[in-house]
Design an enzyme around this catalytic site. Sequence first.
Site, short mmCIF file in Angstrom:
data_model
loop_
_atom_site.label_atom_id
_atom_site.label_comp_id
_atom_site.label_asym_id
_atom_site.label_seq_id
_atom_site.Cartn_x
_atom_site.Cartn_y
_atom_site.Cartn_z
CD1 TRP A 125 4.88 5.53 -4.03
CD2 TRP A 125 5.42 3.95 -5.58
NE1 TRP A 125 3.73 5.27 -4.51
CE2 TRP A 125 3.90 4.55 -5.59
CE3 TRP A 125 5.59 3.03 -6.76
CZ2 TRP A 125 2.73 3.77 -6.24
CZ3 TRP A 125 4.79 2.57 -7.19
CH2 TRP A 125 3.25 2.81 -7.33
CE1 TYR B 74 4.89 -1.85 0.48
CE2 TYR B 74 7.14 -1.07 1.04
CZ TYR B 74 6.15 -0.60 0.57
OH TYR B 74 5.78 0.38 0.00
#
Length: 336
Positions: free
Chosen positions: A205, A54
């Site tokens: 998610w 990320y």
Amino acid sequence: MDHRHLGRSGLKVSEITYGNWLTHGSQVEDEAATACVRAALDAGITTFDTADVYANTRAETVLGEALKGERRESLEIFTKVYFPTGPKGPNDTGLSRKHVTESVEGSLRRLQTDHVDLYQAHRYDVATPLEETMGAFADLVRAGKVLYVGVSEWTADQIRAGHELARQMGFQLVSNQPQYSALWRVIEGEVVPTCRELGVSQVVWSPVAQGVLTGKYVPGQDLPAGSRATDEKGGKTMIARWMGDDVLARVQELRPVAADLGLSMPQLAVAWVLQNDNVAAAIIGASRPEQVHDNAAASGVRIPADALARIDEVLGDAVVTDPGKTLEGMPTERLA
């Protein structure tokens, strides 16, 4: 905030988990990111999910700074390994012993901790023998750097194979992290039944379908400024599948369902995934603290059967259920 056991382990996690994909170190400035983490803690969230990839490791750094000073024993910190980071050399990706072992050291340093509660294989690696990967995880568990091991977006067969090897090597595979929402249900046909059998939980998610299920996108109207659908760094691409007028119109029809239950649209979406008893946690993201508080209020909500049926009726054939979608974007053969 309610907590649930992760798989067949003794670990409890907050059923609303705070994640920083596409936000920390990228879309959201560090000060705002820290404010969102503080809001999560205030809401009773104890579980935080990130990944080394990320923002090319920046997200882990931001989260580590935001959590600094918190009692470590009161937190559950998750991260992941697989995708390339750094200069993206030949060994900077995948689930080889080399990459897994070196990656966890970087994650621990950035997160400012001596262990992670859950270390997850971010994808299945067809280029590395599964025995090698699970052996590396076993060594990290024995070294105390990783307490529990999970995977992300693995198929039912891959999860079964990984679970068996983990058992043979003396540790548990406790979780899978897939995409899951009222619009994206590809795990229900094969992954969830397999995981129920094996004692593996889902940590899901995008329960709000990249923001579409919040109802903020209205057919025929301009896109909200600063929304994910306008983000050229990656958010726009991720949300594109849901931006057709038919899907957006169906989502608007969920507003009366949410209103009848006294819920906001985001709360309805998050609560919907938590109705699945194989889901241990729903990961939420945020760019503002008020979004965290709104989503966190979905904890403990029980949606009655008639409302669930109404959601199914409204969304109809806009729902994606094909189990094969889990393999989208995943290499299917050894690359070298």
